[in-house]
Each structure stands twice: as C-alpha cells, then as structure tokens.
Design an enzyme around this catalytic site. Structure first.
Site, mmCIF file in Angstrom:
data_model
loop_
_atom_site.group_PDB
_atom_site.id
_atom_site.type_symbol
_atom_site.label_atom_id
_atom_site.label_comp_id
_atom_site.label_asym_id
_atom_site.label_seq_id
_atom_site.Cartn_x
_atom_site.Cartn_y
_atom_site.Cartn_z
ATOM 1 N N TYR B 150 0.744 -1.183 -0.046
ATOM 2 C CA TYR B 150 -0.058 -0.079 0.051
ATOM 3 C C TYR B 150 0.846 1.232 -0.135
ATOM 4 C CZ TYR B 150 -3.598 3.493 1.444
ATOM 5 O OH TYR B 150 -4.412 4.236 1.491
ATOM 6 N N LYS B 154 0.978 4.241 -3.022
ATOM 7 C CA LYS B 154 0.684 5.671 -2.682
ATOM 8 C C LYS B 154 1.993 6.469 -2.766
ATOM 9 C CE LYS B 154 -3.751 5.037 -2.012
ATOM 10 N NZ LYS B 154 -4.600 5.361 -3.082
#
Lengths: 226, 236
Positions: B150, B154
């Site tokens: 994740y 990002k």
C-alpha cells in the site's frame, strides 16, 4: 480552411545522432509533436501534410494515434533539398492556402499560428529583428549590411498555394535554388509577402546546445499556456 | 456540458465526494467507474436530483477496459473536464507474507488504473484544459512496517502526480494530489482494525477539501502533495 505543411525531412547530420532531431525528445515529447499538437487545436486547419522520409511514416502514424491527433494527416516524401521537400508537400495540399512550418521550430504558440491565419493578406511570413551586425564577405569584410533594413525570416509562413506552386515551377525551370519560400515568390515578383513581427522564443533547433536552450524556452514560455 | 469521471464512489471518501459534487453542482454529468454496482447505483440515486450520472462497470484490478470506457464516456458526453482517482485497495502484510498477487492487485487499483485513466482522459482534455485529482495517502510519505504494498503504491501516486503536473501544464491541465491521514473508511479499518473510527477524520471532511480543489475557485495548489489531517482531541 487551410492546410499545414510540416517539413520534417531533415536527417539530423548536425545533431550527430542516428535519429533525426525532429523525433528526439524535447521537454519529454518528440520535437515534431510540439507543433502538431498546437496545430491540431486550431479549427481553421483541416489538413496536415507531413513531409518526411518514407521510413518514418509508420512511427509518425503511431504518434498521431497516441497523441489523439484528430486533424487528417497526409504524408509526402521528402526531397533531396528543402526546396524539393516543399514542392513535394504542396502536391498533397487540397486547400487554397497553406501554412508552411518546420518540425525543428517547436515553440510556436497557438496564437502565433492564429496571427498568420487571421492576416487578411494571403502571403505572410514572420520576420524577427536582427540583434547583431551582419557583414558581407568570407575572408575579409566587403560590406556591412544595415540592420535596420534586415529581418530574420521565421517559419511558419502562410502562402496562397497557386502562387507558391508557380514560384517553385519557375525555380525548377530556371534551375535556381532557394533556401526559403517567401524570397522565391518575391524574386519572381509573383506577389508581395507581408512581414509580421516574429518572436525571440521561436528558435530553430539545429545543434545540440539548442536542446538545452529549448528546455528553458519550454519551461518559461510554453508551459502554462494553452 | 461539464463532465467529471471518478472512481471509488461506492464508499468512503469517494462516496462523500460524489454526493458533495452533486450538491455543489460543480459538474453537469458525473461518470462513475467501479464494480460494486449496487453501492454505485445507491449513491447515484442520492446524486440524481442535482446532476446527471452514469455508472460504468469495471473491476480496476483488470484495468485493460479503461481506454474503451473513457472513449465511450467522451462519445456520450462530448467532453471530459475532470478526473478523480479515488478508488484504493490494500491488503497489509509484512514483506515475508506479501505475495506477488498482493503487490499486483494493489498496484493495479492504486497505480495502473489511475495511470490509464489519466492517459486516456488527457487525450481529450488536452484540447480544453481541465483538472485531475489523485488520492494518495500519508502512508506514501512515511514508512510503516507491514504496509509495503500500500505505502509503496501511494508513494508512486504522489510521484506520478508531481511528474504529470509538469508534463500537463502546457495543456492547461492542473494535477492535484491529496494525501489524507487517518480517515474513517473501510480501507482504514483493514490497516488499523483496532482503531475507533469515530475518533478520527471523517470521509466528508476529506471530500470537502477535494471539492474545493476541483472547483473553479482553486488555481494555485496543483503540483503539491497536499496532506489532509485533522487534529483530533482525545476522548474524555
């Protein structure tokens, strides 16, 4: 309506690169696409003729798709000289007026193209003042030319197609060579060519250092403008 | 007609943005992409009295259909003025249990789908100008063990947004990137299952910032990674 003819037949000899300069990346995209994207956003231009080596047509076709260029494109084979290339491009033009441009001048704004198009004269060129002294002579100075009487011709230019074609036919008949088209028309006294003010940012990318200067022009002049 | 394409409208920040977009009538037509059709149709019902909506069925884990969908939206609506990449995915795992499939799915939804949506949208938007907003995360800025897929995805969104700000400014396209901190969404529950969602920032608060950024009033904040955090007072 008007046709844009883009001269892209250069072989990049002075850039010392196997890929001609007009296909090298400038500010992140192929140099030729800078002009074509802006031309594509002008409704008065309904046809683009690219004069190039046959071997680059398929790469250019792919680029037109990738950049979603919606103005119809035609290709014309590049000639052995600039003069031959222009003549070749003119054979593919279907409008009465042509906007002649070269891929190596990537910093022409949409407004600059519109200035030419909106000029009521049919034969118009950009001309920029010469900020340095120009002399005649190779080994010794024979004469000093008066800057006040001189202009540096910049493409793009607008011409009436039939006038420009006639000039080319006369040049071929007389076996005369020209490096630029406005002077061809005026030499044969076929029409007046109006000069409108050019711009310092409309440089021609010729040598490797021009790419460095070009990145600055792109950052300071082009970015942030539509 | 002013048209906005968005992902992530089924829940959380995206849902709150969709409703506020409709209430503020920033765009005439909102094209919503996603796979949870029940949730998307439910949010559309809330929006429809105020704006036109359309739902486009796509699993962003298989983003190959995106070019076709964007072309169809343009054909139907005639322009694309705004793109909001809000959908996000996470399956937080430590390195040694992170599978390639986990990485692929996270990058498909968080990076590759936004990339394709931007590329295809810009093909049309470059002639008119417009706004693109990507939702990243503070997780993309600060390292956190167990959030490899994740956080790194990002970070890619932040970098992609900054690069595209430079590249697209020539066309009059503004690219925004927001990085919300802790926000009460389903995705946050996966990352921090023991957290009380009532004690942290709410999706509606993030949506307010996003709607301000994409409104005509905003003209100066593109190109930055805008962190959205709310100072929460401890309970009691």
């Amino acid at each position: 309506m008007i046709t844009a003819v883009i001269l892209s037949g250069g072989k990049g000899v002075r850039m010392k690169n196997v890929v001609p300069k007009q296909y090298l990346l400038l500010a992140g995209k192929p140099m030729i696409m800078h002009s074509i994207e802006r031309i594509d956003s002008i409704p008065q231009i309904n046809e683009i003729v690219i004069v190039c080596e046959k071997s680059f047509e398929s790469s250019l076709e792919l680029m037109m798709k990738q950049y979603n260029i919606t103005t119809p494109i035609r290709f014309a084979p590049a000639g052995a000289t600039r003069q031959e290339s222009v003549f070749s491009g003119l054979q593919k033009v279907s409008n009465d007026l042509v906007l002649l441009h070269e891929a190596a001048r990537p910093f022409v704004l949409k407004n600059d193209f519109l200035k030419l198009i909106n000029e009521k004269e049919k034969n118009v060129t950009f001309g920029y003042e010469i900020p340095f002294t120009v002399v005649k002579g190779k080994e010794i100075i024979l004469d000093t030319l008066s800057r006040d009487e001189l202009k540096n011709i910049q493409l793009p230019q607008k011409f009436e197609v039939k006038t420009l074609l006639k000039a080319h036919e006369m040049a071929q008949k007389n076996n005369e060579k020209f490096t630029e088209d406005a002077s061809m028309i005026t030499t044969y006294k076929l029409a007046d060519v109006k000069i409108i003010n050019g711009n310092s940012y409309n440089i021609k990318i010729t040598e490797p250092i021009d790419f460095l200067v070009g990145e600055i022009i792109y950052r300071e002049i082009i970015r942030g403008r539509k | 007609m002013r048209v906005c394409i968005m992902t992530g409208a089924g829940s959380g920040i995206g849902r709150a943005v969709a409703i506020q977009l409709a209430e503020q009538k920033l765009y005439d037509h909102i094209a919503i992409l996603g796979r949870n059709l029940e949730a998307l149709n439910e949010v559309c019902k809330k929006m429809q009295p105020m704006v036109q909506t359309s739902v486009w069925d796509i699993d962003l884990n298989s983003p190959q259909k995106i070019p076709q969908i964007v072309e169809q939206i343009h054909e139907k609506c005639g322009s694309i003025d705004c793109l909001l990449n809000i959908a996000g995915y996470t399956d937080p795992q430590p390195l040694l249990t992170t599978s390639l499939e986990n990485m692929e799915m996270t990058y498909n939804v968080n990076v590759f789908a936004p990339f394709l949506l931007i590329r295809e949208t810009v093909k049309y938007m470059k002639k008119t100008g417009g706004k693109i907003l990507n939702v990243a995360s503070t997780a993309g800025m600060t390292p956190r063990p167990g959030w490899l897929s994740y956080s790194s995805s990002k970070a890619a969104v932040i970098s992609m947004s900054q690069t595209l700000t430079e590249e697209l400014s020539e066309y009059g396209i503004k690219v925004y990137c927001v990085s919300p901190g802790r926000c009460a969404t389903k995705l946050r529950q996966k990352l921090a299952p023991n957290e009380d969602p009532t004690t942290i920032m709410q999706p509606e608060e993030v949506a307010e910032v996003i709607c301000n950024l994409i409104s005509d009033r905003e003209n100066c904040l593109d190109g930055q990674n805008i962190v959205i955090r709310k100072q929460i007072k401890p309970k009691g």
